[in-house]
Scaffold this motif. Structure first.
Motif, PDB file in Angstrom:
ATOM      1  N   ASP A 133       0.820  -1.221   0.000  1.00 13.51           N
ATOM      2  CA  ASP A 133       0.000   0.000   0.000  1.00 13.51           C
ATOM      3  C   ASP A 133       0.852   1.268   0.000  1.00 13.51           C
ATOM      4  N   LEU A 134       2.157   1.126   0.228  1.00 12.56           N
ATOM      5  CA  LEU A 134       3.039   2.299   0.271  1.00 12.56           C
ATOM      6  C   LEU A 134       3.510   2.728  -1.122  1.00 12.56           C
ATOM      7  N   ILE A 135       3.235   1.935  -2.127  1.00 13.33           N
ATOM      8  CA  ILE A 135       3.639   2.298  -3.494  1.00 13.33           C
ATOM      9  C   ILE A 135       2.968   3.608  -3.896  1.00 13.33           C
ATOM     10  N   GLY A 136       3.798   4.581  -4.315  1.00  8.68           N
ATOM     11  CA  GLY A 136       3.285   5.884  -4.717  1.00  8.68           C
ATOM     12  C   GLY A 136       2.996   6.828  -3.566  1.00  8.68           C
ATOM     13  N   ARG A 137       3.279   6.399  -2.339  1.00  5.21           N
ATOM     14  CA  ARG A 137       2.998   7.222  -1.154  1.00  5.21           C
ATOM     15  C   ARG A 137       4.244   7.963  -0.672  1.00  5.21           C
ATOM     16  N   LYS A 138       4.020   8.981   0.172  1.00  5.07           N
ATOM     17  CA  LYS A 138       5.114   9.753   0.755  1.00  5.07           C
ATOM     18  C   LYS A 138       5.437   9.212   2.150  1.00  5.07           C
ATOM     19  N   VAL A 139       6.690   8.832   2.322  1.00 13.38           N
ATOM     20  CA  VAL A 139       7.143   8.294   3.607  1.00 13.38           C
ATOM     21  C   VAL A 139       8.183   9.234   4.200  1.00 13.38           C
ATOM     22  N   GLY A 140       7.936   9.693   5.412  1.00 13.20           N
ATOM     23  CA  GLY A 140       8.851  10.621   6.066  1.00 13.20           C
ATOM     24  C   GLY A 140       9.977   9.912   6.792  1.00 13.20           C
ATOM     25  N   VAL A 141      11.204  10.372   6.565  1.00 11.31           N
ATOM     26  CA  VAL A 141      12.396   9.871   7.249  1.00 11.31           C
ATOM     27  C   VAL A 141      13.258  11.066   7.645  1.00 11.31           C
ATOM     28  N   ASN A 142      14.200  10.851   8.560  1.00 10.28           N
ATOM     29  CA  ASN A 142      15.009  12.008   8.982  1.00 10.28           C
ATOM     30  C   ASN A 142      16.066  12.402   7.957  1.00 10.28           C
ATOM     31  N   THR A 143      16.587  11.411   7.216  1.00 10.74           N
ATOM     32  CA  THR A 143      17.632  11.693   6.231  1.00 10.74           C
ATOM     33  C   THR A 143      17.498  10.726   5.058  1.00 10.74           C
ATOM     34  N   PRO A 144      17.430  11.221   3.835  1.00 13.00           N
ATOM     35  CA  PRO A 144      17.361  10.311   2.684  1.00 13.00           C
ATOM     36  C   PRO A 144      18.601   9.430   2.611  1.00 13.00           C
ATOM     37  N   GLY A 145      18.397   8.147   2.329  1.00 12.70           N
ATOM     38  CA  GLY A 145      19.520   7.231   2.158  1.00 12.70           C
ATOM     39  C   GLY A 145      20.151   6.726   3.431  1.00 12.70           C
TER      40      GLY A 145
END
Length: 345
Positions: free
Chosen positions: A139-151
């Protein structure tokens, strides 16, 4: 000319004698003199509303005579360790995968102690709002997921969650990772600017306690107990200040063990006092959700798997070449006081 040569030999002989005498005096002074820290102030960056183990160590008196000098807060492990490389701070801490990347870029650094990990009580988790149509990884496909730092670590965990659920590389690439400060991620989720967020340790537990959010998975559920972030110094700093580094690691390791072996209420009270007395305009309530030390190895001892996991991940995804980075070139337990006791078993 012969007189000059003879005088020279006498002077050289005297220098050797004086050097030997000085060495004998230093030896008789005992290990205390030899272990005296070369640098008595360590510049570092903090994290909002969190007490770092070096900060706890200083408060407990474990770092003396070394004092910490706070130069501001960071919201990113990669930024923190980069600041150590450039000399803006003396030590920095980050996700072990970020340290792997730094070493792969030929940065002369060495990780010396683990300071963040996951266990049954303390772990990070992936959240959605209650009532969200997101119930699974797919269900996360195409959704925005918040993280503190990309990668960094949080993106790694979400990606691992997606991979374990059977999503293809192409499907995973459709998940949009959005970076934001850890203390703001929960708010962005509530405002529905993000569809899901990954939160670590006490910030995660505060969101659960506040209600209105649903937990999809945790890092502990995915991989069990392990350490995933370490403090590092540059090779040059270690060469110039070995006793300072040893004292820093010793004090931090002892603070970790103090947190593990002290009643939770006493630890929380101490952490709250530290946050309140440093006057950084922080949310002091977050420390109330502290549950456990959350560090894998005793006294923050680093395990090779703490790095090989991410080396393998990067090789698999084409970020690194096979054998480009080896764990023994990344970290050392030589300064940790618990190293010998572990080796003896």
């Amino acid at each position: 000319m012969k007189q000059t040569a003879r005088d020279l030999r006498h002077r050289v002989a005297r220098l050797f004698y004086l050097s030997a005498l000085a060495a004998g005096v230093a030896a008789s002074a005992g290990p205390a003199l030899a272990q005296t820290p070369e640098k008595l102030e360590l510049r570092y960056q903090g994290w909002a509303s969190k007490v770092l183990y070096p900060e706890l160590a200083e408060d407990l008196g474990y770092l003396a005579p070394i004092k910490l000098k706070w130069v501001g807060n960071t919201i990113s492990g990669p930024q923190d360790i980069q600041a150590a490389v450039t000399g803006d701070v003396d030590f920095g801490g980050a996700f072990n995968g970020s340290i792997v990347k730094l070493v792969a870029a030929h940065a002369p650094v060495k990780a010396v102690i683990s300071y963040v990990g996951t266990d049954k009580e303390t772990n990070g988790g992936l959240f959605v709002l209650q009532g969200s149509p997101i119930h699974s990884a797919r269900d996360l496909i195409g959704r925005k997921v918040g993280v503190n730092t990309p990668g960094a670590y949080e993106q790694y965990l979400v990606t691992a969650y997606l991979e374990k659920a059977g999503l293809s590389k192409e499907e995973i690439q459709k998940v949009v990772f959005v970076a934001a400060p850890p203390v703001n991620l929960a708010q962005l989720l509530r405002q529905k600017q993000l569809d899901a967020v990954f939160l670590e340790d006490i910030i995660k537990d505060k969101l659960l306690a506040d209600g209105g959010a649903t937990l999809l998975t945790t890092d502990y559920q995915l991989f069990g107990s392990f350490g995933y972030a370490s403090y590092l110094f540059t090779d040059r700093f270690i060469a110039q200040n070995p006793n300072t580094v040893r004292k820093f690691v010793d004090g931090t390791a002892r603070a970790i063990e103090w947190a593990k072996n002290t009643p939770r209420a006493e630890v929380v009270a101490r952490l709250k006092k530290i946050v309140e007395t440093r006057h950084r305009n922080e949310d002091t309530s977050i420390v109330n959700y502290w549950k456990s030390a959350g560090v894998g190895g005793k006294g923050g001892l680093i395990d090779a798997n703490d790095f090989t996991t991410y080396i393998d991940w990067y090789v698999k995804n084409g970020v690194l070449k096979p054998e480009q980075v080896k764990p023994e070139n990344i970290y050392s337990n030589q300064f940790n006081p618990f190293n010998q006791s572990v080796a003896a078993h």
